[in-house]
Design a protein around this motif. Structure first.
Motif, PDB file in Angstrom:
ATOM      1  N   THR A  39      36.709 -42.990 -73.150  1.00 10.40           N
ATOM      2  CA  THR A  39      35.994 -41.996 -73.940  1.00 10.40           C
ATOM      3  C   THR A  39      36.133 -40.633 -73.281  1.00 10.40           C
ATOM      4  OG1 THR A  39      33.904 -41.543 -75.068  1.00 10.40           O
ATOM      5  CG2 THR A  39      33.745 -42.333 -72.802  1.00 10.40           C
ATOM      6  N   THR A  40      35.543 -39.632 -73.895  1.00 11.01           N
ATOM      7  CA  THR A  40      35.616 -38.284 -73.334  1.00 11.01           C
ATOM      8  C   THR A  40      34.459 -38.058 -72.368  1.00 11.01           C
ATOM      9  OG1 THR A  40      34.243 -37.292 -75.057  1.00 11.01           O
ATOM     10  CG2 THR A  40      36.639 -37.419 -75.476  1.00 11.01           C
ATOM     11  N   PRO A  41      34.617 -37.113 -71.447  1.00 10.73           N
ATOM     12  CA  PRO A  41      33.507 -36.777 -70.559  1.00 10.73           C
ATOM     13  C   PRO A  41      32.261 -36.341 -71.335  1.00 10.73           C
ATOM     14  CG  PRO A  41      35.535 -35.864 -69.686  1.00 10.73           C
ATOM     15  CD  PRO A  41      35.852 -36.416 -71.051  1.00 10.73           C
ATOM     16  N   GLU A  42      32.460 -35.647 -72.433  1.00  6.26           N
ATOM     17  CA  GLU A  42      31.319 -35.170 -73.221  1.00  6.26           C
ATOM     18  C   GLU A  42      30.513 -36.335 -73.797  1.00  6.26           C
ATOM     19  OE1 GLU A  42      34.330 -32.203 -72.662  1.00  6.26           O
ATOM     20  OE2 GLU A  42      34.534 -34.101 -73.741  1.00  6.26           O
ATOM     21  N   VAL A  43      31.198 -37.356 -74.268  1.00  7.74           N
ATOM     22  CA  VAL A  43      30.500 -38.524 -74.816  1.00  7.74           C
ATOM     23  C   VAL A  43      29.729 -39.242 -73.712  1.00  7.74           C
ATOM     24  CG1 VAL A  43      30.833 -40.810 -75.854  1.00  7.74           C
ATOM     25  CG2 VAL A  43      32.029 -38.832 -76.795  1.00  7.74           C
ATOM     26  N   LEU A  44      30.356 -39.415 -72.548  1.00 11.45           N
ATOM     27  CA  LEU A  44      29.674 -40.071 -71.433  1.00 11.45           C
ATOM     28  C   LEU A  44      28.454 -39.261 -71.006  1.00 11.45           C
ATOM     29  CD1 LEU A  44      29.480 -42.379 -69.428  1.00 11.45           C
ATOM     30  CD2 LEU A  44      30.994 -41.078 -67.916  1.00 11.45           C
ATOM     31  N   GLU A  45      28.581 -37.949 -70.959  1.00 10.00           N
ATOM     32  CA  GLU A  45      27.442 -37.105 -70.601  1.00 10.00           C
ATOM     33  C   GLU A  45      26.293 -37.307 -71.583  1.00 10.00           C
ATOM     34  OE1 GLU A  45      28.672 -33.015 -70.250  1.00 10.00           O
ATOM     35  OE2 GLU A  45      30.210 -33.539 -68.785  1.00 10.00           O
ATOM     36  N   LYS A  46      26.587 -37.353 -72.877  1.00 14.90           N
ATOM     37  CA  LYS A  46      25.548 -37.567 -73.888  1.00 14.90           C
ATOM     38  C   LYS A  46      24.872 -38.921 -73.695  1.00 14.90           C
ATOM     39  CE  LYS A  46      27.470 -34.621 -77.495  1.00 14.90           C
ATOM     40  NZ  LYS A  46      28.139 -34.566 -78.797  1.00 14.90           N
ATOM     41  N   ILE A  47      25.664 -39.928 -73.403  1.00 22.58           N
ATOM     42  CA  ILE A  47      25.107 -41.262 -73.178  1.00 22.58           C
ATOM     43  C   ILE A  47      24.156 -41.254 -71.989  1.00 22.58           C
ATOM     44  CG2 ILE A  47      25.668 -43.623 -72.444  1.00 22.58           C
ATOM     45  CD1 ILE A  47      28.302 -43.285 -74.102  1.00 22.58           C
ATOM     46  N   LEU A  48      24.612 -40.683 -70.874  1.00 20.10           N
ATOM     47  CA  LEU A  48      23.777 -40.638 -69.673  1.00 20.10           C
ATOM     48  C   LEU A  48      22.524 -39.801 -69.895  1.00 20.10           C
ATOM     49  CD1 LEU A  48      26.513 -40.292 -66.909  1.00 20.10           C
ATOM     50  CD2 LEU A  48      25.281 -42.357 -67.612  1.00 20.10           C
TER      51      LEU A  48
END
Length: 131
Positions: A39-48
């Motif tokens: 996934t993208t860093p942005e998606v991971l950031e949103k998840i976290l």
């Protein structure tokens, strides 16, 4: 009262964002883990941001660093089929299996590419089995 909750939520979002956007977090966790997850860093950031509270987020970096070795070790167990050789066929003792996995995991954590470590590990495993 509703405004206080909005202000507190906004403040938490800003504080979490500062943590997630720090250089160390980006380089150590966000970029490599998002790549690993596909996934993208942005998606991971949103998840976290959504899933972790502040204390969990603050404690995650050291836990992530300390878990690298264990995760690599588990992956080696699977990729070298040690589950078959040790757990099922029992032609490698659990102690020897652990020694092989620990040696390879240490090399990977110290910078050797995982692919090269697995290739060398397979050779070492064959040598062990031929004894």
């Amino acid at each position: 009262m509703k405004t206080d909750n909005l202000n507190q939520d906004s403040l938490m979002e800003v504080l979490k964002g500062r943590i997630l956007n720090s250089y160390r977090w980006q380089e150590d966790i966000i970029k490599p883990f998002s790549k690993e997850m596909g996934t993208t860093p942005e998606v991971l950031e949103k998840i976290l941001m959504k899933r972790l509270d502040m204390s969990s987020l603050e404690a995650l970096h050291p836990r992530f660093e300390s878990s690298k070795y264990l995760c690599v070790r588990d992956k080696i167990h699977s990729d070298l089929n040690i589950c078959w050789l040790s757990d099922i066929m029992e032609i490698i003792s659990p102690e020897d299996a652990d020694a092989i996995k620990n040696k390879i995991a240490k090399e990977v954590v110290e910078g050797k590419s995982y692919e090269d470590a697995i290739i060398d590990g397979k050779k070492e495993l064959i040598e062990y089995l031929m004894r």
